[in-house]
Design an enzyme around this catalytic site. Structure first.
Site, PDB file in Angstrom:
ATOM      1  N   CYS A  32     -32.399  -8.660  34.437  1.00  0.00           N
ATOM      2  CA  CYS A  32     -32.972  -9.364  34.620  1.00  0.00           C
ATOM      3  C   CYS A  32     -34.005  -9.652  36.858  1.00  0.00           C
ATOM      4  CB  CYS A  32     -32.287 -10.946  34.267  1.00  0.00           C
ATOM      5  SG  CYS A  32     -30.914 -10.755  33.969  1.00  0.00           S
ATOM      6  N   GLN A  69     -27.676  -1.849  27.744  1.00  0.00           N
ATOM      7  CA  GLN A  69     -28.406  -3.195  27.114  1.00  0.00           C
ATOM      8  C   GLN A  69     -30.265  -3.198  26.060  1.00  0.00           C
ATOM      9  OE1 GLN A  69     -28.451  -5.761  30.413  1.00  0.00           O
ATOM     10  NE2 GLN A  69     -26.170  -7.393  29.301  1.00  0.00           N
ATOM     11  N   ARG A 110     -20.731  -2.608  34.657  1.00  0.00           N
ATOM     12  CA  ARG A 110     -20.459  -4.406  36.021  1.00  0.00           C
ATOM     13  C   ARG A 110     -18.831  -3.037  35.790  1.00  0.00           C
ATOM     14  NH1 ARG A 110     -22.509  -8.459  31.873  1.00  0.00           N
ATOM     15  NH2 ARG A 110     -24.801  -7.649  32.100  1.00  0.00           N
ATOM     16  N   HIS A 150     -33.884 -14.355  27.844  1.00  0.00           N
ATOM     17  CA  HIS A 150     -33.010 -13.570  27.775  1.00  0.00           C
ATOM     18  C   HIS A 150     -33.019 -12.962  26.532  1.00  0.00           C
ATOM     19  CE1 HIS A 150     -31.437 -13.058  32.452  1.00  0.00           C
ATOM     20  NE2 HIS A 150     -32.089 -14.904  31.971  1.00  0.00           N
ATOM     21  N   ASP A 159     -32.586  -4.532  26.535  1.00  0.00           N
ATOM     22  CA  ASP A 159     -33.015  -6.183  26.329  1.00  0.00           C
ATOM     23  C   ASP A 159     -34.024  -6.244  26.879  1.00  0.00           C
ATOM     24  OD1 ASP A 159     -31.874  -8.228  28.041  1.00  0.00           O
ATOM     25  OD2 ASP A 159     -31.115  -7.289  30.607  1.00  0.00           O
ATOM     26  N   HIS A 172     -36.664  -9.567  28.300  1.00  0.00           N
ATOM     27  CA  HIS A 172     -37.291 -10.891  29.731  1.00  0.00           C
ATOM     28  C   HIS A 172     -38.280 -11.567  28.546  1.00  0.00           C
ATOM     29  CE1 HIS A 172     -33.573  -9.142  31.318  1.00  0.00           C
ATOM     30  NE2 HIS A 172     -32.956  -9.899  31.304  1.00  0.00           N
ATOM     31  N   LYS A 190     -27.215 -20.813  25.695  1.00  0.00           N
ATOM     32  CA  LYS A 190     -27.274 -19.750  24.809  1.00  0.00           C
ATOM     33  C   LYS A 190     -26.548 -19.901  23.279  1.00  0.00           C
ATOM     34  CE  LYS A 190     -22.987 -17.405  26.041  1.00  0.00           C
ATOM     35  NZ  LYS A 190     -22.402 -16.455  27.060  1.00  0.00           N
TER      36      LYS A 190
END
Ligand SMILES: [Zn+2]
Ligand SMILES: [Zn+2]
Length: 644
Positions: A335, A382, A364, A516, A384, A386, A470
């Site tokens: 992000c 991910q 992580r 997200h 991902d 945005h 979320k």
């Protein structure tokens, strides 16, 4: 008289002192036989005890979660009673119900229990169950409770943290336990029992405290249900993605590379690529634009985003450079990078929404004990994206994301799913960043979008991310297990932290809202769930090898090559089994490899320019020309991708 409101809204009158069981009996004898627990005014009550007064009442059976919880909670009492009979002197601590069954943490006080002892424990438990001993909850004073447990430091510690007047004991048969309630009417409901495993556990989960023994068990109201459960456990073992991933040569791990860092093998990498292409195409159609960002970022970037405060201490540590004071972090989230991409040029309301998509790999740190196959790893990619939009566009964008997620689930054959709306803790709001007003707006937008899409959903409090509410999608796999996949998050906070702006129609600068979203979650986790869901039998469009060509002898190797070339021209993925094995052996191996189609080629096929088609699982589709076979394949693939 008491006024009891039932779930259908009807109100009935009952004499004071009536129990939930009495209410069930007044509805039907059948219900009375099945009722396992009850909720009165959102509070768990004992089925057989007098109801506190007028109020709303729900009765729970085996069919609902609350019923199962009472069943397994009561079974934990039964197990504790039995263990105390078989192993005198043990000290009980806590024993809650869990998703599948229950456990009890016990200080064995010198005794030893191993798997070999399980059958005897199970038998004794059933013997005790057959006494149909009623469960009775009674209030005790703090002093009485402390006296009762004077030889048990664990229960003493629990009681010391309770207030006088809120301590209850539960009695059944010759056994008493400290307990808040929520029991079956009696032990007779428990008809089948299995001790499933034994493990070590620390008191209160603290490794500096005494080590206890955790006994896991599960129980059922019918023997046939236990049998079904055990079969399901066996099937789940066969479908374990770590096992299938090895057998189908999809991925591996290497201690030398590092724990929790998956290595994708060629077949797995191709499969993953196809998944990515599939999503890329859907995203392009939905107006997303691809972006690419690096695997590391300046520490300051994550200080700005707040991720350093969240992940910093407990994750991979900053990377120093020869430059004094310069520090980089392995990217824990994409992000912040995308926020900077948004900022790379001035934005007007006419440009919004902008949707940046990236298959971004993040890192992580997870404790080694928590790593698990592809579902818990230290580096993952991910799917991902945005989205940056105006506050007015938020709900509409959110709904479009829901559409995309549902399309993906349907294409990949997840037919059962529901949504979980994760909101803040109802009262304790210290841990969240961002203003109250923004949170309220975001929480409302999610709930409206979900109900306008007619998605079945539940609301969970205290489950929101620290930066926004979320929506999570929970899918049920072929074995009935629930997995969390696909997350959509609203975020008012990162735009604030990165000072993102757009020029509105009023010529003033405004803050965009950020969404997200990651429909798969991560490629790693998704492939794991998909593997266990389909047991390695991937949809045809996705599977690594679609066709196995099986020449019945070396003589037909050339024709097999010819067929293979034709399929290649049509972009069909095929392999030739050229080994000089018997055809029956080749078929068996293709079955094990879960290849959807086998083409058997011999004299007849070669001379007529045809192939004999056999489907995975054994169905014989006769002989056809290669072109007709390709047509059949493409029809099936189109059907899968249309997701109808
Ligand atoms: Zn209890
Ligand atoms: Zn994000």
């Amino acid at each position: 008289m008491m006024d009891i409101t039932l779930p259908d809204g009807s109100v009935k009158k009952y004499p004071e002192g009536s129990s939930a069981f009495d209410v069930a009996q007044s509805i039907s004898q059948g219900l009375a036989r099945k009722v396992l627990s009850a909720t009165w005014n959102e509070q768990t009550v004992e089925v057989m005890a007098p109801l506190p007064g007028s109020g709303s009442l729900r009765l729970h059976t085996w069919e609902d979660e609350a019923g199962k919880r009472a069943f397994w909670h009561s079974s934990a009492h039964l197990m504790a009673q039995t263990l105390q009979q078989l192993y005198p002197g043990i000290k009980l601590t806590i024993g809650p119900p869990i998703e599948n069954g229950f456990y009890y943490d016990i200080d064995l006080n010198g005794h030893n229990i191993g798997e070999a002892d399980f059958p005897a424990i199970e038998q004794k438990m059933l013997e005790n169950a057959r006494k149909k001993a009623a469960f009775h909850l009674r209030e005790v004073s703090k002093q009485e409770a402390l006296d009762f447990y004077r030889d048990n430091p664990y229960k003493t510690e629990l009681i010391e943290n309770l207030n006088d007047g809120e301590i209850t004991f539960c009695d059944h048969d010759d056994f008493t336990d400290l307990c808040r309630g929520g029991h079956l009417p009696n032990t007779g409901f428990i008809k089948a029992v299995k001790i499933t495993s034994i493990a070590g556990a620390y008191w209160r989960g603290d490794e500096n405290k005494p080590q206890l023994t955790r006994m896991y068990g599960i129980s059922f109201p019918k023997a046939s249900l236990l049998k079904e459960y055990l079969e399901q456990v066996e099937e789940a073992k066969k479908r374990d993605h770590r096992k299938l991933g090895r057998e189908l040569e999809l991925f591996t791990f290497s201690q030398k590379v590092g724990q929790g860092l998956p290595l994708w093998l060629p077949k797995g990498a191709e499969l993953r690529e196809r998944l990515e292409q599939f999503l890329r195409k859907a995203q392009r159609q939905a107006g997303y634009e691809p972006v690419i960002s690096p695997h590391i970022g300046n520490k300051e970037l994550y200080v700005t985003s707040g991720h350093y405060a969240k992940y910093g201490e407990d994750s991979f540590q900053p990377i120093q450079t020869p430059e004094e004071g310069e520090e980089y972090l392995l990217k824990p989230m994409n992000c912040p990078h995308h926020c900077e991409i948004y900022k790379s040029q001035p934005r007007s309301y006419r440009d919004l929404p902008v949707r940046f998509a990236e298959f971004g790999t993040v890192y992580r740190y997870e404790k080694s004990g928590e790593l698990h196959g592809l579902t818990r790893v230290r580096g993952f990619t991910q799917d991902d994206a945005h989205l940056f939009c105006t506050p007015e566009q938020l709900k509409g964008e959110f709904k479009k994301v829901i559409d995309l997620v549902l399309y993906i689930f349907k294409t990949l054959d997840f037919k059962e799913f529901n949504a979980q709306v994760s909101l803040r803790h109802q009262t304790n709001r210290e841990k969240y960043i961002g203003s109250e007003a923004n949170w309220n707006k975001a929480e409302a937008a999610i709930q409206e979008a979900v109900s306008e899409k007619n998605l079945p959903y539940v609301v969970e409090y205290d489950e929101a991310a620290f930066y926004g509410p979320k929506l999570d999608f929970m899918v049920r796999d072929a074995l009935g297990r629930r997995w969390q996949l696909g997350t959509i998050q609203v975020d008012y906070n990162l735009p604030e932290r990165f000072e993102l702006e757009y020029k509105g129609a009023d010529n003033e600068m405004h803050r965009p809202v950020m969404i997200h979203r990651a429909p798969f979650g991560s490629m790693e986790r998704f492939v794991a769930v998909l593997l266990e869901h389909c047991g390695g039998n991937f949809p045809l469009w996705l599977t690594p090898e679609q066709v196995a060509i099986l020449p019945i002898s070396d003589k037909y190797a050339k024709y097999a090559q010819h067929v293979s070339q034709l399929l290649k021209n049509y972009e069909i993925r095929a392999l030739i089994d050229e080994r000089s094995e018997k055809t029956s052996r080749k078929i068996r191996d293709a079955e094990v490899a879960k290849i959807p189609f086998m083409l058997i080629v011999g004299e007849q096929e070669a001379s007529s320019e045809k192939v004999s088609i056999r489907r995975h699982g054994g169905e014989d589709l006769g002989s056809q020309s290669v072109e007709d076979f390709v047509h059949l394949l493409n029809e099936e693939i189109n059907r899968e991708l249309a997701a109808e």
